[in-house]
Design a protein around this motif. Structure first.
Motif, PDB file in Angstrom:
ATOM      1  N   SER A 105      41.888  33.367  36.861  1.00 19.32           N
ATOM      2  CA  SER A 105      43.322  33.626  36.578  1.00 19.32           C
ATOM      3  C   SER A 105      44.116  32.408  36.654  1.00 19.32           C
ATOM      4  O   SER A 105      43.581  31.289  37.385  1.00 19.32           O
ATOM      5  CB  SER A 105      43.698  34.568  37.539  1.00 19.32           C
ATOM      6  OG  SER A 105      43.174  36.052  37.149  1.00 19.32           O
TER       7      SER A 105
ATOM      8  N   VAL B 144      44.687  43.068  36.173  1.00 19.33           N
ATOM      9  CA  VAL B 144      44.534  42.172  37.736  1.00 19.33           C
ATOM     10  C   VAL B 144      43.978  43.190  38.597  1.00 19.33           C
ATOM     11  O   VAL B 144      44.358  44.552  38.661  1.00 19.33           O
ATOM     12  CB  VAL B 144      45.894  41.627  37.859  1.00 19.33           C
ATOM     13  CG1 VAL B 144      46.082  40.690  36.841  1.00 19.33           C
ATOM     14  CG2 VAL B 144      46.844  42.795  37.989  1.00 19.33           C
TER      15      VAL B 144
ATOM     16  N   PRO C  89      50.793  41.122  37.561  1.00 16.53           N
ATOM     17  CA  PRO C  89      50.226  40.301  36.501  1.00 16.53           C
ATOM     18  C   PRO C  89      51.209  39.011  36.734  1.00 16.53           C
ATOM     19  O   PRO C  89      52.388  38.946  36.843  1.00 16.53           O
ATOM     20  CB  PRO C  89      50.626  41.273  35.377  1.00 16.53           C
ATOM     21  CG  PRO C  89      50.554  42.661  35.711  1.00 16.53           C
ATOM     22  CD  PRO C  89      51.129  42.200  37.185  1.00 16.53           C
TER      23      PRO C  89
ATOM     24  N   ALA D 219      42.408  49.115  35.275  1.00 18.72           N
ATOM     25  CA  ALA D 219      41.952  48.309  36.042  1.00 18.72           C
ATOM     26  C   ALA D 219      41.206  48.405  37.212  1.00 18.72           C
ATOM     27  O   ALA D 219      40.375  47.689  37.918  1.00 18.72           O
ATOM     28  CB  ALA D 219      43.228  47.368  36.462  1.00 18.72           C
TER      29      ALA D 219
ATOM     30  N   SER E 276      37.776  47.159  38.603  1.00 20.62           N
ATOM     31  CA  SER E 276      37.567  46.382  39.819  1.00 20.62           C
ATOM     32  C   SER E 276      36.324  47.184  40.647  1.00 20.62           C
ATOM     33  O   SER E 276      35.569  46.360  41.166  1.00 20.62           O
ATOM     34  CB  SER E 276      38.797  46.556  40.470  1.00 20.62           C
ATOM     35  OG  SER E 276      38.793  46.108  41.852  1.00 20.62           O
TER      36      SER E 276
ATOM     37  N   LYS F 284      39.852  37.715  39.734  1.00 15.36           N
ATOM     38  CA  LYS F 284      41.219  38.424  39.915  1.00 15.36           C
ATOM     39  C   LYS F 284      41.860  39.330  38.935  1.00 15.36           C
ATOM     40  O   LYS F 284      42.658  40.099  39.225  1.00 15.36           O
ATOM     41  CB  LYS F 284      42.248  37.584  40.436  1.00 15.36           C
ATOM     42  CG  LYS F 284      42.042  36.568  41.633  1.00 15.36           C
ATOM     43  CD  LYS F 284      43.084  35.548  41.993  1.00 15.36           C
ATOM     44  CE  LYS F 284      42.954  34.930  43.184  1.00 15.36           C
ATOM     45  NZ  LYS F 284      43.949  33.799  43.508  1.00 15.36           N
ATOM     46  N   GLY F 285      41.051  39.167  37.858  1.00 19.58           N
ATOM     47  CA  GLY F 285      41.378  39.938  36.682  1.00 19.58           C
ATOM     48  C   GLY F 285      40.529  40.018  35.580  1.00 19.58           C
ATOM     49  O   GLY F 285      39.418  39.176  35.570  1.00 19.58           O
TER      50      GLY F 285
END
Length: 410
Positions: free
Chosen positions: A196, A226, A231, A307, A311, A332-333
């Motif tokens: 990111s 994310v 974002p 997301a 995750s 992180k994303g």
């Protein structure tokens, strides 16, 4: 048998008279062939495919319903050209609500795209003349660079390495290349590294673009996927709209890869140029699809649910791979996990990441994507097929089981 006269009529940009004679097998074709061979050698076996760079589930039911409703409206049946106001208005709201970018004028600062890939293929026609240089990251998504070369442009690749947190070193661009540079393309969260960007990096990009009189194209296809925080948008940086545009898409954030819809936003003159070329390239995406996309941009909670799934899967996969010596760190994303490739598995040595990837497919029925552009790395995608959270655990447990005897060396 004499060769057809057609052989001499192909454009040099795709090989000229040599077109079709190249016997090289490209990376993704090698992966496809290896997967077919592995399944043929293991009838009934389960191939765990973590190489696919697209969502594993359909668009949400309410989005499909919206498409159906819009598809039934007679007024949506015709050419959409550069679109109507529905998507433009929702895109402006999305940029403020989700990305923190205020003041987007939907009438002159937003146009729809038939997916980011289409936009990236159109934009070089707006800017690139023979001899112009495009600054791009490697590894990375090559479409803008490919089309820039079609127009006689050149690509300068900036390596993405862990030492620099997979951010390009702008200061390392040679002066002679920088003098001819016209466009800088960035992509964060990044494909394939999952890295990111930070507000500090985006500020450096804006300052760099102003100093060297560059156009910035921010490919933000994964921006809203994310795992922590909000974002990040390039356009949220002071001065960014003076030098650049940003591309957003429903493909990854809303499970709508095949729907082919997104938008280009930012500097009004750059958006206008994109629209003028686009108007001579296609007749616009079906308005029903545009309106369903507009519905999505007004319902960002859909992306938050997607997301959260990625995750959860990322946590499982990172823990599993680290058992076997991989230095996996949760990004992180995005849905990509990018790790150094092993140099050996038992008695089998790997000269490059592609060798390790092929071995994982043929020996373990685990598919990844190798990257040897800036070091040897493997990209794992957490878009593998799984029915629910419990099935995710089963799939990752199966990965651990298959790798248990691998004896990797790094």
């Amino acid at each position: 048998m004499s060769e057809s006269h057609l052989q001499n009529l192909f454009a040099e940009r795709i090989g000229g008279a040599r077109y079709g004679k190249d016997t090289a097998i490209y990376k993704f074709e090698k992966i496809k062939r290896a997967k077919r061979a592995a399944l043929a050698a293991n009838p009934g076996g389960e191939l765990i495919d973590m190489g696919v760079g697209e969502p594993d589930e359909m668009a949400f039911p309410e989005v499909v319903e919206q498409l159906c409703l819009e598809a039934k409206k007679p007024e949506n049946r015709g050419y959409s050209d550069n679109g109507d106001e529905a998507l433009k208005q929702s895109a402006a709201r999305y940029m403020e609500r989700v990305c923190g970018v205020k003041g987007i004028d939907p009438t002159i600062e937003v146009l729809h795209s038939i997916g980011s890939k289409a936009a990236l293929s159109i934009l070089p026609a707006c800017f690139i003349n023979p001899g112009d240089v495009v600054l791009m990251t490697t590894p990375g998504y090559p479409v803008f660079g490919t089309h820039s070369k079609y127009y006689g442009g050149e690509v300068h690749n900036m390596p993405l390495t862990p030492e620099n947190h997979f951010l390009p070193d702008l200061d390392a661009v040679p002066a002679d290349r920088l003098k001819r540079a016209k466009v800088l393309v960035i992509n964060y969260p990044n494909n394939p590294t999952g890295a990111s960007a930070t507000p500090e990096f985006f500020k450096r990009v804006v300052d760099f673009a102003h100093k060297h009189k560059l156009i910035v194209i921010s490919d933000a296809a994964y921006a809203a996927l994310v795992f922590e925080g909000k974002p990040q948008s390039f356009l949220a940086t002071p001065g960014a709209k003076e030098v650049g545009i940003e591309l957003h898409s429903t493909s990854k954030s809303f499970n709508m890869t095949g729907w082919r819809c997104g938008f280009v936003t930012g500097n009004p003159l750059l958006v206008k140029a994109y629209g003028d070329v686009k108007d001579n390239t296609d007749s616009g995406q079906f308005l029903a699809v545009q309106h369903a996309a507009a519905y999505c941009f007004d319902h960002p909670g859909i992306t938050e649910k997607i997301a959260a799934k990625y995750s959860r899967r990322m946590d499982l996969l990172v823990a599993a791979l680290n058992q076997f010596g991989f230095e996996a760190k949760k990004p992180k994303g995005s849905f990509f996990l990018y790790v150094r490739a092993p140099k050996r598995a038992g008695s089998t040595a790997f000269a490059k990441a592609e060798d390790a990837s092929q071995w994982l497919i043929t020996q373990k029925l685990i598919s990844t994507v190798p990257w040897d552009d800036a070091g040897a790395f493997l990209r794992f995608s957490v878009t593998f097929s799984a029915k629910n959270a419990e099935d995710e655990k089963r799939v990752v447990a199966e990965i651990s089981k298959r790798l248990a005897d691998a004896k990797f060396e790094f």
